[in-house]
Design a protein around this motif. Structure first.
Motif, PDB file in Angstrom:
ATOM      1  N   TRP A 131      12.104  76.965  44.136  1.00 11.32           N
ATOM      2  CA  TRP A 131      12.848  77.030  42.869  1.00 11.32           C
ATOM      3  C   TRP A 131      13.737  78.264  42.868  1.00 11.32           C
ATOM      4  N   TRP A 195      20.815  78.727  34.204  1.00 14.04           N
ATOM      5  CA  TRP A 195      20.912  77.331  34.671  1.00 14.04           C
ATOM      6  C   TRP A 195      20.177  77.155  35.999  1.00 14.04           C
ATOM      7  N   GLU A 196      19.545  78.213  36.474  1.00 12.25           N
ATOM      8  CA  GLU A 196      18.669  78.172  37.653  1.00 12.25           C
ATOM      9  C   GLU A 196      19.412  77.840  38.942  1.00 12.25           C
ATOM     10  N   GLU A 197      20.653  78.245  39.020  1.00 12.31           N
ATOM     11  CA  GLU A 197      21.471  77.827  40.160  1.00 12.31           C
ATOM     12  C   GLU A 197      22.074  78.956  40.985  1.00 12.31           C
ATOM     13  N   ARG A 335      27.973  72.729  30.274  1.00 19.44           N
ATOM     14  CA  ARG A 335      27.556  74.056  30.738  1.00 19.44           C
ATOM     15  C   ARG A 335      28.739  74.825  31.333  1.00 19.44           C
ATOM     16  N   PHE A 341      25.215  68.549  37.857  1.00 17.84           N
ATOM     17  CA  PHE A 341      23.842  68.118  37.550  1.00 17.84           C
ATOM     18  C   PHE A 341      23.916  66.823  36.720  1.00 17.84           C
TER      19      PHE A 341
HETATM   20  C1  NOJ Z   1      17.424  71.993  38.267  1.00 17.37           C
HETATM   21  C2  NOJ Z   1      17.950  73.013  37.302  1.00 17.37           C
HETATM   22  O1  NOJ Z   1      17.083  73.149  36.253  1.00 17.37           O
HETATM   23  C3  NOJ Z   1      19.339  72.644  36.832  1.00 17.37           C
HETATM   24  O2  NOJ Z   1      19.816  73.586  35.954  1.00 17.37           O
HETATM   25  C4  NOJ Z   1      20.209  72.552  38.024  1.00 17.37           C
HETATM   26  O3  NOJ Z   1      21.511  72.206  37.661  1.00 17.37           O
HETATM   27  C5  NOJ Z   1      19.642  71.549  39.024  1.00 17.37           C
HETATM   28  N1  NOJ Z   1      18.292  71.886  39.366  1.00 17.37           N
HETATM   29  C6  NOJ Z   1      20.519  71.453  40.256  1.00 17.37           C
HETATM   30  O4  NOJ Z   1      20.496  72.684  40.947  1.00 17.37           O
END
Ligand code: NOJ
Ligand code: NOJ
Length: 465
Positions: A131, A195-197, A335, A341
């Motif tokens: 992650w 956004w965890e990216e 976003r 996504f």
């Molecule tokens: C899951 C993340 O929560 C989301 O924000 C991201 O766009 C996708 N993974 C793709 O990386």
């Protein structure tokens, strides 16, 4: 004979059409959807197969699997509940305690990225799969939430929460101290964005970290932890200065600087999280606040970008019975423009957040009307804003107030246009046909909607004065 299934379907149809038939105007729809949003939000808290206080990001377990407690989402959901529920609401008070115990446990169990661990499993352990980690906005949002509760109580002479959540001892063992120490020592390290990216330094994360440490200094002061107070203050000042790294000559905020890893596709650096940042930190006036030139410019640029990008924003809205009380629809907000996504779509929570931004602008202008200060207010950005709000000539503070309020209603109408008959919201709305996309019943979508509606109500109260 009618099958049970058909009977149940008919029953729900009749209840829904009955409820909708009581709707007479825009206010009624807003309120009906708020009641439903509240119900669906609550259903995602302390579910039968999760620990007490656990908030699933969504009930969805596949495509996507959102059956986790995200530190960020949970803190923001709790923040919304604190706005809409009376402080003595028994359910809320129980939830505060359960959420505090849960997070205190999360702080202590084994994790791959210390307090920056983004999400936890329903069995109480931390998520250990691959992650984007750490995500350092989490402990900042969590500690800001608990500080606000403790400080509000302390202001009324009740120090119980403060004592429960904060103890000066080091190594830190209390809920707030653990987060404050983590934030104040780690804010300068690169981490993943909300956004965890993307790995780097993010405007959103910096803003919430700054907010958290300002509150930390207040908490430490009341707790007579004077050395800690000056440490938290000194770090918050450094963060405040680092915010300038995100401002370029065109005055539009860049979401991430000093990228070191993760996705590399956000060429525009334009991101709605900038608007979330000013709202989640209640920055109304002054440097990089809701009413600053930079944030207003970023807001308008985002709106215009998404307006062109998503087909639903160009589609002619067909008027029918279902939407007859909605005003004109504003832009559905995503976003960031390069988002891919689920194909890259507008989000419910962001569109609600844009509504909230407008209501808070309106609240600001409402207060200005008795003074003359607004005359010299942001002369430079004034014409861009007037154009965005369709204001002509030399608008007064009252004109700005009305225009922002209407704009807020139009964003809210956009959200309401895309909910289903029972008021459900998802994570995203399909950019082509407006249908649900991504996780269903996203808890944060409901939280953002309820928060926007709350600020709209505050405006009406302010009106009556
Ligand atoms: C899951 C993340 O929560 C989301 O924000 C991201 O766009 C996708 N993974 C793709 O990386
Ligand atoms: C993906 C979003 O990008 C992230 O901000 C959020 O925390 C998770 N989904 C869970 O809702």
């Amino acid at each position: 004979m009618m099958s049970i299934r058909k009977f149940v379907a008919l029953f729900f149809f009749l209840t829904i059409s009955n409820v909708l038939s009581q709707v007479r105007n825009f206010e009624d729809i807003i309120n009906l959807r708020a009641e439903q949003a509240y119900k669906y939000l609550i259903a995602n808290i302390s579910r039968s197969d999760t620990p007490k206080g656990f908030i699933v990001a969504s009930p969805s377990k596949v495509d996507p699997d959102y059956y986790y407690h995200w530190v960020r989402d949970a803190a923001l959901v709790m923040r919304s509940l604190s706005l809409i529920l009376p402080t003595n609401n028994q359910f809320y008070l129980r939830q505060v305690n359960q959420y505090a115990s849960l997070e205190s446990n999360h702080q202590k169990i084994s994790k791959l990225s210390d307090q920056g661990e983004p999400k936890f499993n329903p069995d109480g352990t931390s998520f250990k799969g691959p992650w984007g980690r750490p995500q350092n906005d989490g402990p900042a949002l969590r500690s800001a939430y608990f500080s606000n509760i403790a400080l509000a109580k302390a202001a009324k002479g009740d120090l119980n929460y403060l004592k429960k959540f904060y103890a000066p001892n080091l190594p830190a063992r209390s809920l707030l101290k653990i987060d404050f120490e983590y934030v104040s020592h780690k804010w300068n390290n690169p981490d993943f964005d909300l956004w965890e990216e993307i790995q780097g330094q993010h405007f959103y994360t910096r803003m919430v970290q700054h907010h958290s440490l300002k509150l930390a200094a207040e908490v430490a002061t009341i707790s007579k932890d004077i050395g800690a107070k000056s440490w938290y203050l000194s770090q918050s000042e450094k963060i405040e200065n680092s915010l300038n790294d995100h401002v370029k000559e065109d005055k539009i905020i860049r979401a991430t600087v000093k990228r070191v890893g993760g996705l590399d596709s956000k060429h525009s650096q334009l991101d709605s999280s900038v608007i979330l940042a000013v709202l989640h930190t209640d920055r109304i006036e002054g440097h990089l606040s809701i009413t600053s030139e930079e944030i207003q410019k970023t807001f308008i640029t985002l709106d215009q970008t998404f307006k062109k990008l998503y087909p639903i924003n160009q589609k002619k809205v067909i008027r029918n019975n279902k939407n007859r009380y909605l005003p004109t629809l504003a832009t559905a907000i995503g976003r960031y423009p390069e988002d891919s996504f689920f194909g890259g779509n507008p989000w419910y929570l962001l569109t609600s957040t844009f509504a909230e931004y407008c209501y808070r602008q309106a609240a600001f202008w409402k207060k200005q009307s008795s003074t003359s200060q607004f005359n010299s207010f942001h002369k430079k950005s004034q014409s861009m804003i007037s154009k965005f709000l369709n204001l002509r000539g030399n608008p007064s503070a009252q004109d700005f107030y009305r225009a922002w309020k209407n704009k807020g209603d139009q964003y809210l109408a956009r959200v309401l246009y895309h909910v289903d008959d029972a008021g459900h919201q998802a994570e995203q709305m399909d950019k082509v046909n407006g249908h649900f996309k991504g996780a269903n019943d996203l808890t944060w979508s409901y939280a953002a909607y309820l928060s926007a509606v709350h600020h709209r109500k505050l405006l009406q109260k302010q009106n009556r004065r």
